[in-house]
Every structure is written in C-alpha cells, then in structure tokens.
Design a protein around this motif. Structure first.
Motif, PDB file in Angstrom:
ATOM      1  N   GLY A 179      35.795 -21.210  66.411  1.00 13.16           N
ATOM      2  CA  GLY A 179      36.090 -22.623  66.264  1.00 13.16           C
ATOM      3  C   GLY A 179      37.337 -22.917  65.454  1.00 13.16           C
ATOM      4  O   GLY A 179      37.896 -24.004  65.558  1.00 13.16           O
ATOM      5  N   GLU A 180      37.759 -21.988  64.653  1.00 11.86           N
ATOM      6  CA  GLU A 180      38.978 -22.112  63.839  1.00 11.86           C
ATOM      7  C   GLU A 180      39.308 -20.735  63.282  1.00 11.86           C
ATOM      8  O   GLU A 180      38.463 -19.840  63.312  1.00 11.86           O
ATOM      9  N   LEU A 205      28.754 -12.508  59.584  1.00  8.44           N
ATOM     10  CA  LEU A 205      29.024 -13.846  60.107  1.00  8.44           C
ATOM     11  C   LEU A 205      27.858 -14.785  59.795  1.00  8.44           C
ATOM     12  O   LEU A 205      28.067 -15.944  59.420  1.00  8.44           O
ATOM     13  N   ALA A 206      26.630 -14.291  59.913  1.00  7.76           N
ATOM     14  CA  ALA A 206      25.459 -15.117  59.588  1.00  7.76           C
ATOM     15  C   ALA A 206      25.500 -15.558  58.131  1.00  7.76           C
ATOM     16  O   ALA A 206      25.225 -16.718  57.817  1.00  7.76           O
ATOM     17  N   ARG A 207      25.873 -14.659  57.244  1.00  3.45           N
ATOM     18  CA  ARG A 207      25.972 -15.019  55.825  1.00  3.45           C
ATOM     19  C   ARG A 207      27.081 -16.044  55.591  1.00  3.45           C
ATOM     20  O   ARG A 207      26.932 -16.947  54.775  1.00  3.45           O
ATOM     21  N   MET A 208      28.191 -15.904  56.309  1.00  2.39           N
ATOM     22  CA  MET A 208      29.275 -16.874  56.161  1.00  2.39           C
ATOM     23  C   MET A 208      28.781 -18.266  56.573  1.00  2.39           C
ATOM     24  O   MET A 208      29.038 -19.256  55.879  1.00  2.39           O
ATOM     25  N   ILE A 209      28.071 -18.341  57.661  1.00  3.01           N
ATOM     26  CA  ILE A 209      27.539 -19.622  58.128  1.00  3.01           C
ATOM     27  C   ILE A 209      26.535 -20.174  57.126  1.00  3.01           C
ATOM     28  O   ILE A 209      26.520 -21.373  56.841  1.00  3.01           O
ATOM     29  N   GLY A 259      18.945 -19.370  59.612  1.00  7.17           N
ATOM     30  CA  GLY A 259      18.170 -20.303  58.813  1.00  7.17           C
ATOM     31  C   GLY A 259      18.305 -21.700  59.381  1.00  7.17           C
ATOM     32  O   GLY A 259      19.249 -22.405  59.073  1.00  7.17           O
ATOM     33  N   ALA A 260      17.398 -22.076  60.225  1.00  5.62           N
ATOM     34  CA  ALA A 260      17.447 -23.402  60.825  1.00  5.62           C
ATOM     35  C   ALA A 260      17.376 -24.455  59.725  1.00  5.62           C
ATOM     36  O   ALA A 260      16.737 -24.269  58.704  1.00  5.62           O
ATOM     37  N   VAL A 261      18.025 -25.556  59.953  1.00  2.40           N
ATOM     38  CA  VAL A 261      18.023 -26.644  58.977  1.00  2.40           C
ATOM     39  C   VAL A 261      16.754 -27.454  59.187  1.00  2.40           C
ATOM     40  O   VAL A 261      16.583 -28.083  60.223  1.00  2.40           O
ATOM     41  N   PRO A 262      15.808 -27.410  58.244  1.00  2.00           N
ATOM     42  CA  PRO A 262      14.591 -28.176  58.414  1.00  2.00           C
ATOM     43  C   PRO A 262      14.863 -29.666  58.334  1.00  2.00           C
ATOM     44  O   PRO A 262      15.847 -30.094  57.737  1.00  2.00           O
ATOM     45  N   PHE A 288      32.389 -29.397  68.723  1.00  2.38           N
ATOM     46  CA  PHE A 288      31.564 -28.853  67.650  1.00  2.38           C
ATOM     47  C   PHE A 288      30.090 -29.186  67.900  1.00  2.38           C
ATOM     48  O   PHE A 288      29.494 -30.008  67.198  1.00  2.38           O
ATOM     49  N   PRO A 289      29.485 -28.572  68.909  1.00  2.00           N
ATOM     50  CA  PRO A 289      28.113 -28.940  69.289  1.00  2.00           C
ATOM     51  C   PRO A 289      27.075 -28.705  68.195  1.00  2.00           C
ATOM     52  O   PRO A 289      26.132 -29.486  68.073  1.00  2.00           O
ATOM     53  N   ALA A 290      27.232 -27.681  67.388  1.00  2.00           N
ATOM     54  CA  ALA A 290      26.246 -27.416  66.331  1.00  2.00           C
ATOM     55  C   ALA A 290      26.281 -28.522  65.273  1.00  2.00           C
ATOM     56  O   ALA A 290      25.231 -28.982  64.799  1.00  2.00           O
ATOM     57  N   ILE A 291      27.477 -28.974  64.923  1.00  2.00           N
ATOM     58  CA  ILE A 291      27.596 -30.062  63.952  1.00  2.00           C
ATOM     59  C   ILE A 291      27.052 -31.350  64.557  1.00  2.00           C
ATOM     60  O   ILE A 291      26.366 -32.123  63.882  1.00  2.00           O
ATOM     61  N   ALA A 292      27.338 -31.555  65.836  1.00  2.00           N
ATOM     62  CA  ALA A 292      26.827 -32.749  66.516  1.00  2.00           C
ATOM     63  C   ALA A 292      25.293 -32.759  66.500  1.00  2.00           C
ATOM     64  O   ALA A 292      24.673 -33.801  66.253  1.00  2.00           O
ATOM     65  N   ASP A 293      24.681 -31.603  66.743  1.00  2.00           N
ATOM     66  CA  ASP A 293      23.208 -31.522  66.713  1.00  2.00           C
ATOM     67  C   ASP A 293      22.673 -31.857  65.326  1.00  2.00           C
ATOM     68  O   ASP A 293      21.669 -32.558  65.190  1.00  2.00           O
TER      69      ASP A 293
END
Length: 159
Positions: A19-20, A68-72, A113-116, A145-150
C-alpha cells in the motif's frame, strides 16, 4: 540493472504489495513510539540491517509474514488513545506486547488480532466523528484502503 533502478522497482513493488513504501511505514512507527530503528527491528523480530534494506528499497519485501503481522499490530496500537497521546508506559507496553506476540499466519488468512467491536480504536473513532462521517470516509477509502474502510464501517455502526 543499475542500483537506482533496482531501488525504484522495489519501492514500486512495495507500494503494490503493502500500500505504500515500507520506509514510510517504518519511519511512522519510529516517530510514533519514539524509538530507534534498531529497537523497532528487535520488536518486529528482524535484524536491523534487514530492516534498513527494506526501508531503503534495496530489498522489496519482508520475507517473514510474522514480521509483517507484528508491524501491522504496531500500526494498530498507534491508534489507541494512550499511545496516541504519547503516554510512555502505554507505548512501552504496546511495544512489549508486540515483541512478545506470536501471531500465526496462514496461506488463506493473515490474522493479526481482529479489532473487537468494543476496542479502543473503534471508541476513539466514534469520539471524533459521527456515524455518517465514518461511513462516508469508508466509502471514499474503500477502493485504495479496504481494510481501513472496513474498520471505519465497524465504527460507524456504533455497536
């Protein structure tokens, strides 16, 4: 291929894949948590030289999906009110939490880690914008940015 062209190609690939450019993402984390690049590398579980190569575009990708998961995870933690406010204890706790995490990743999913629904992120978004504004922002970001949109859509539901 000339070094400059390789770097430019790698940065273009990073934009496509992540994405960037990863250098931008890493610098944001270094600034947000007020830490050194070397310490961030330790938290992510990558060597400092490898992180430097990814940041500069000498390498195109992060080979280990756990890194990458840790960065997110860290990018998400920036949004928590205490970390965003610069609370040193909260920042330290967030870094330790990510460093000690063992996210699992698979071929078909990338669970970081899904955002509850009751998370501080959703709460913070609801505090700064109305449901209609969050929904409109989600619509505007959806394509790029579909994840941010969700995430914005979840916050706009007010649940």
């Amino acid at each position: 291929m000339e070094d400059h062209k390789i770097v430019q190609r790698n940065i273009a690939l990073q934009r496509e894949w992540y994405g960037e450019p990863l250098g931008d993402r890493v610098r944001r984390l270094v600034v947000a948590f007020d830490i050194s690049q070397a310490f961030l590398a330790e938290v992510l579980g990558i060597s400092a030289p490898m992180l430097s190569q990814v940041m500069s575009g000498r390498r195109a990708k992060i080979g280990n999906p756990v890194v990458l998961a840790r960065m997110i995870m860290l990018e998400r933690k920036i949004l928590s009110p205490d970390v965003a406010a610069g609370n040193p204890a909260a920042m330290r706790a967030a870094l330790e939490d990510v460093r000690d995490s063992r996210p699992t990743v698979g071929r078909d999913s990338f669970p970081v880690g899904a955002v509850p629904e009751d998370s501080t992120v959703l709460f913070a978004l609801r505090e700064v914008a109305e449901d209609a504004e969050l929904a409109e922002a989600a619509d505007r970001l959806d394509e790029d940015f579909p994840a941010i949109a969700d995430l914005l859509r979840k916050a706009s539901k007010g649940t």
